[in-house]
Design a protein around this motif. Structure first.
Motif, short mmCIF file in Angstrom:
data_model
loop_
_atom_site.label_atom_id
_atom_site.label_comp_id
_atom_site.label_asym_id
_atom_site.label_seq_id
_atom_site.Cartn_x
_atom_site.Cartn_y
_atom_site.Cartn_z
N UNK A 1 0.70 -0.50 -0.33
CA UNK A 1 0.12 -0.11 0.07
C UNK A 1 0.85 0.97 -0.31
N UNK A 2 1.97 1.32 0.90
CA UNK A 2 2.88 2.75 1.06
C UNK A 2 3.92 2.95 -0.39
N UNK A 3 3.83 1.73 -1.03
CA UNK A 3 5.20 1.98 -2.78
C UNK A 3 3.62 2.74 -3.33
N UNK A 4 2.42 2.01 -3.32
CA UNK A 4 1.35 3.47 -4.06
C UNK A 4 1.27 4.76 -4.22
N UNK A 5 1.73 5.31 -2.80
CA UNK A 5 1.64 6.37 -2.39
C UNK A 5 2.25 7.30 -3.41
N UNK A 6 1.45 8.30 -3.30
CA UNK A 6 2.54 9.61 -4.33
C UNK A 6 2.71 10.24 -3.16
N UNK A 7 3.48 11.80 -3.65
CA UNK A 7 3.53 12.69 -3.00
C UNK A 7 3.45 14.02 -3.39
N UNK A 8 3.18 15.58 -2.45
CA UNK A 8 2.77 16.63 -2.92
C UNK A 8 4.37 16.91 -3.07
N UNK A 9 5.09 17.70 -4.03
CA UNK A 9 6.17 18.50 -4.16
C UNK A 9 5.70 19.15 -3.37
N UNK A 10 7.07 19.70 -2.47
CA UNK A 10 7.45 20.83 -1.74
C UNK A 10 7.70 21.00 -0.32
N UNK A 11 7.93 21.35 0.33
CA UNK A 11 8.85 21.83 1.51
C UNK A 11 8.10 20.50 2.87
N UNK A 12 9.13 20.08 3.60
CA UNK A 12 8.58 19.21 4.49
C UNK A 12 7.61 19.78 5.37
N UNK A 13 6.81 18.89 5.97
CA UNK A 13 5.07 19.36 7.03
C UNK A 13 5.86 19.49 8.31
N UNK A 14 5.59 20.10 8.90
CA UNK A 14 5.45 20.22 10.39
C UNK A 14 4.58 19.82 11.34
N UNK A 15 3.66 19.03 11.01
CA UNK A 15 2.39 18.32 11.39
C UNK A 15 2.94 17.46 11.97
N UNK A 16 3.31 17.55 13.44
CA UNK A 16 2.97 16.18 14.09
C UNK A 16 1.96 15.60 14.29
N UNK A 17 1.95 14.24 13.68
CA UNK A 17 0.18 13.93 13.71
C UNK A 17 0.49 12.71 14.99
N UNK A 18 2.05 12.67 16.17
CA UNK A 18 1.85 11.24 16.96
C UNK A 18 1.64 12.09 18.30
N UNK A 19 0.65 13.33 17.63
CA UNK A 19 0.23 14.03 19.61
C UNK A 19 -1.15 14.43 18.42
N UNK A 20 -2.28 14.40 19.83
CA UNK A 20 -3.18 14.78 19.13
C UNK A 20 -3.58 16.02 18.38
N UNK A 21 -4.17 16.22 17.68
CA UNK A 21 -4.78 17.15 16.42
C UNK A 21 -5.00 18.77 17.63
N UNK A 22 -5.45 18.53 18.33
CA UNK A 22 -6.55 19.29 19.71
C UNK A 22 -5.61 19.63 20.65
N UNK A 23 -5.58 20.80 21.89
CA UNK A 23 -4.52 21.45 23.12
C UNK A 23 -4.96 19.93 23.64
N UNK A 24 -3.92 19.12 24.35
CA UNK A 24 -4.31 17.81 25.37
C UNK A 24 -4.35 18.66 26.90
N UNK A 25 -3.49 19.61 26.59
CA UNK A 25 -3.84 20.60 28.34
C UNK A 25 -5.11 20.87 28.61
N UNK A 26 -5.92 21.25 27.96
CA UNK A 26 -7.51 21.85 28.32
C UNK A 26 -8.85 20.30 28.52
N UNK A 27 -9.57 20.60 29.00
CA UNK A 27 -11.03 19.56 28.36
C UNK A 27 -11.19 20.14 27.98
N UNK A 28 -11.74 20.87 26.95
CA UNK A 28 -12.01 21.28 25.44
C UNK A 28 -11.29 20.91 24.75
N UNK A 29 -9.87 20.80 24.22
CA UNK A 29 -9.42 20.48 23.40
C UNK A 29 -9.04 18.71 23.39
#
Length: 327
Positions: free
Chosen positions: A1-29
């Protein structure tokens, strides 16, 4: 599956997907995070969709680039689908009914049965057995750590949990026979509360014996801590009880008031769908909101650790360690 994925050109992203998207220090997050993670629609995803989500997440971790056709929102959608189905410590695909995304539909059926059919011993035994069987699957599936648990240990844990729930329910039913009917309606909740404090520690007893992995804030593993396991299990017990509270307390009280007001005089059988609908509404929101009470990655002061781990933490100059408390 992985080898079938193409990639968008451009610089590498700074998204940290190993952490939740929302602030885990707050209840609403944390609430936003768990609303996405426990979304019942995640259970409808096919194996092919889950494998695609895993491939996308794994590929992004390696390349830090978005696959072709993906933007940040779509990446996070795949990440939450991935997280809903794969265990955070073992990486294994979890059984469907054990996933937290299955909590709302499964608990709607089971809680509805518990509070609708509580008057006979046979019904009490059946629904408490169903509930504890389901809870055992959920507790094992969402355990913390990556250590295996033996089949003998699983069976013993399951029998103790079922026995505790049934004993509590049958005893309380015998005590409330001559009391106000509302007390009888609340017996299932009391039994579930008691059983949670048996079922969860028993199904996760391996963690109490050998410990759960603890790491520095940077993810460097220090060792396995029994004390961290005890803290994590305690927090899960509390959130599970609060998760059950709205459906099993509010629903019986509203039903009791509606019955006294004569709502079901002409259509007595309507009480069952009425209660099940209330339960469904309650558990759909109670599940993520109760899960959000405590951060998923719990922090523990190094002073609370076992002496040998305390020394390791001291060498690394950290005053807190972090671990997955489980769900």
């Amino acid at each position: 599956m992985t080898e079938l994925l193409g990639y968008n050109t451009g610089s590498k992203m700074s998204i940290d997907i190993d952490k939740p998207r929302y602030d885990q220090n707050t209840y609403m997050g944390r609430a936003k995070h768990f609303l996405l993670l426990t979304n019942p629609l995640n259970t409808l995803a096919s194996d092919a969709q889950l494998d695609e989500a895993k491939a996308v997440v794994d590929a992004f971790r390696k390349t830090r680039q978005l696959p072709s056709g993906y933007d940040e929102d779509k990446l996070w959608k795949m990440k939450y689908l991935y997280d809903s189905a794969f265990h955070p410590d073992t990486g294994e695909k979890m059984v469907v009914i054990g996933r937290m995304a299955a909590q709302a539909p499964m608990n709607t059926i089971i809680t509805g049965g518990l509070i609708c059919f509580y008057k006979t011993t046979a019904a009490t035994v059946f629904w408490q057995w169903i509930n504890q069987t389901f809870n055992a699957v959920v507790n094992y599936t969402n355990r913390s750590g990556d250590a295996p648990i033996s089949k003998t240990q699983l069976l013993a844990s399951y029998c103790c949990a079922c026995g505790g729930a049934l004993s509590t329910a049958l005893y309380l039913n015998s005590r409330v026979k001559n009391m106000n009917p509302v007390y009888a309606r609340l017996v299932p909740f009391a039994a579930v509360c008691g059983a949670n404090f048996i079922n969860i520690p028993m199904m996760r007893s391996n963690e109490l014996k050998i410990g759960t992995p603890v790491s520095t804030i940077d993810g460097e593993r220090i060792g396995d801590s029994k004390r961290a396991a005890a803290v994590g299990i305690s927090l899960v017990c509390i959130s599970r009880v609060l998760m059950a509270l709205p459906g099993m307390i509010i629903t019986p009280l509203i039903t009791n008031a509606a019955t006294k007001a004569g709502w079901f005089r002409r259509f007595p059988r309507a009480v069952v769908p009425f209660q099940v609908s209330l339960v469904g509404a309650c558990v759909t929101f109670a599940t993520p909101f109760a899960c959000a009470l405590f951060p998923q990655t719990a922090a523990l002061p190094t002073a609370w650790l076992e002496p040998e781990l305390r020394e390791k933490a001291k060498e690394k100059k950290v005053d807190h360690v972090y671990f997955n408390k489980g769900l």
